[in-house]
Design a protein around this motif. Structure first.
Motif, PDB file in Angstrom:
ATOM      1  N   ASP A 154       1.110  -1.326   0.294  1.00 48.25           N
ATOM      2  CA  ASP A 154      -0.031   0.292   0.399  1.00 48.25           C
ATOM      3  C   ASP A 154       0.971   0.721  -0.035  1.00 48.25           C
ATOM      4  O   ASP A 154       2.012   1.529   1.007  1.00 48.25           O
ATOM      5  CB  ASP A 154      -0.584   0.138   1.415  1.00 48.25           C
ATOM      6  N   SER A 155       0.745   1.982  -0.914  1.00 49.76           N
ATOM      7  CA  SER A 155       1.727   2.678  -1.096  1.00 49.76           C
ATOM      8  C   SER A 155       2.024   3.925   0.332  1.00 49.76           C
ATOM      9  O   SER A 155       3.855   4.731   0.890  1.00 49.76           O
ATOM     10  CB  SER A 155       1.196   4.177  -2.390  1.00 49.76           C
ATOM     11  N   ASN A 231     -11.486   4.172   2.944  1.00 50.71           N
ATOM     12  CA  ASN A 231      -9.890   3.212   2.377  1.00 50.71           C
ATOM     13  C   ASN A 231      -9.230   3.468   3.232  1.00 50.71           C
ATOM     14  O   ASN A 231      -7.740   3.097   3.689  1.00 50.71           O
ATOM     15  CB  ASN A 231      -9.292   3.516   0.742  1.00 50.71           C
TER      16      ASN A 231
HETATM   17 MG    MG Z   1      -3.093   2.837  -0.139  1.00 52.06          MG
END
Ligand code: MG
Ligand code: NAD
Length: 404
Positions: A154-155, A231
């Motif tokens: 996940d960035s 998210n």
């Molecule tokens: Mg993310």
């Protein structure tokens, strides 16, 4: 670099993260070899991937798909074997010849094979954040017990990992963040496509509008989650477990340009950020090559064309899903598993046109209230909480409480 290639299993290879992973693999054929690829649908794409990467196995969900794919592959002269079902996913995640597992199945369905990879002590490239939302403590316990190497994809979490002290990022449970000199984690959020949209038009939001993210190209479920900011809520929970962070050590910062991928604030006032073009191949390549760095073909960051970086506080009235995630985290037990399951049912209903966009938060909140107080003890109790939440969510939908 290592002499022999690293062997990879890519769980969810037909999805957005899976395709980006194989793009990086294709650039370094001498470094990486594919053991297994898996996909639930998109059999044509899986067939093409099998032809291009020649894995030992491909895994699909059901027997009919397996037969169809096996016939096509055989006719094309392929040696790849086709397996099906949950047990096969776990098998290819834990196989002794595999070094690295990319966990890129979407949703709670990804949890068991990801857990199997952790138990088997693999390098786990974790894209499937739902595993940590559903079973954070259990998963981290497995990682600690097996000595698995956990690298966040996940960035935001990849960014945080990159700027944390090495000792803390590799052994987050040896001590708390504070003892590592860290004051807090600043988790950035783009705010999604509806950051400035008039609130009184939210009931009219269509699935096509919700999946159109301004900066990132992603699968449908995570795109809707980004639009509702669920998210970011899931990512707060993910950060809590990945970095041994207390909820009050995690702050969300809205940053519409998605150039700063997240930050860490240290006790001395230093704030370290990781920046880059919004392209998932950067965190994927980081995880694949760690601790080395390789070029994944990402467009270089041009700060002059970006021009400016903006930061805002999140608006919890506009995005109640973010509030719900903090509440579930505070409630403890299986509450985050319940929230995750309710959200999955809600997002599927929204994408099918059976639920309004504001209904996603309304349904999730109602289920979180109704299915409360369940323990998170073991896998069985977490799966029971997941099931109870899905049932309550379906009942809520059946009652027709759609407009909010
Ligand atoms: Mg993310
Ligand atoms: P996607 O929908 O594009 O792909 C999902 C993959 O999972 C596909 O290969 C699909 O066939 C497979 N799959 C779906 N249901 C399954 C099931 N029941 N059993 C087995 N396999 C199943 O999703 P994505 O955008 O690639 O996201 C994958 C994961 O990575 C998600 O957990 C998401 O939150 C996370 N993630 C994605 C991005 C991104 O940029 N796409 C960024 C950060 C995190």
């Amino acid at each position: 670099m290592s002499a022999s290639p690293r062997t990879l299993t890519v769980l969810g290879s037909t999805g957005s993260i899976g395709v980006s992973t194989l793009d990086v693999v294709a650039r370094y054929p001498e470094r990486y070899r594919i053991h297994a690829l898996t996909g639930a649908t998109q059999l044509d794409r899986l067939f093409e991937q099998a032809q291009a990467f020649r894995p030992r196995f491909v895994v699909v969900l059901d027997e009919a798909s397996a037969e169809q794919l096996a016939t096509r592959l055989k006719a094309a002269g392929s040696q790849t074997e086709v397996l099906c079902g949950e047990a096969a996913l776990e098998q290819v995640a834990a196989a002794p010849e595999v070094c690295t597992v990319m966990a890129a199945i979407v949703g709670a369905a990804g949890m068991k094979p990801t857990l199997a990879a952790a138990r088997a002590g693999k390098r786990v490239l974790l894209a499937n954040k739902e595993t940590l939302v559903l079973a954070g403590r259990l998963f981290m316990d497995e990682v600690k017990a097996s000595g698995a190497e956990l690298l966040p994809i996940d960035s935001e979490h990849n960014a945080i990992f990159q700027v944390l002290p090495r000792a803390h990022r590799e052994h987050p449970y040896a001590q708390g963040l504070r003892e590592s000199g860290v004051k807090r984690i600043l988790l950035t959020a783009s705010g999604g496509p509806f950051r400035t949209r008039a609130l009184d038009t939210f009931a009219a939001i269509t699935p096509a509008e919700a999946v159109k993210h301004p900066n990132w190209s992603m699968g449908r479920k995570i795109s809707v989650d980004s639009a509702s900011m669920m998210n970011k809520g899931l990512e707060v929970i993910e950060a809590r477990w990945l970095f041994n962070a207390q909820p009050d050590e995690i702050s969300v910062v809205v940053h519409p340009q998605s150039i700063v991928h997240s930050m860490v604030e240290y006790a001395d006032g230093s704030v370290l950020a990781q920046m880059g073009s919004p392209d998932m191949r950067t965190p994927i390549a980081y995880g694949m090559a760690y601790p080395e760095r390789i070029d994944p073909g990402v467009k270089p960051l041009d700060l002059f064309s970006v021009g400016r970086l903006d930061f805002e506080a999140p608006d919890l009235a506009r995005f109640p899903c973010l509030r719900l995630a903090f509440e579930a985290l505070a409630a403890g037990g299986a509450a985050t598993a319940v929230l995750n399951a309710a959200n999955e049912v809600a997002v599927a209903a929204f994408l099918d046109g059976r639920l309004s966009f504001p209904g996603i938060a309304a349904l999730s909140e109602a289920v979180l209230e109704q299915v409360s107080g369940l323990p998170a003890g073991d896998l069985e109790s977490l799966l029971q909480a997941d099931g109870a939440a899905r049932e309550a969510a379906r009942a809520w939908l059946a009652r027709g409480e759609r407009a909010c």
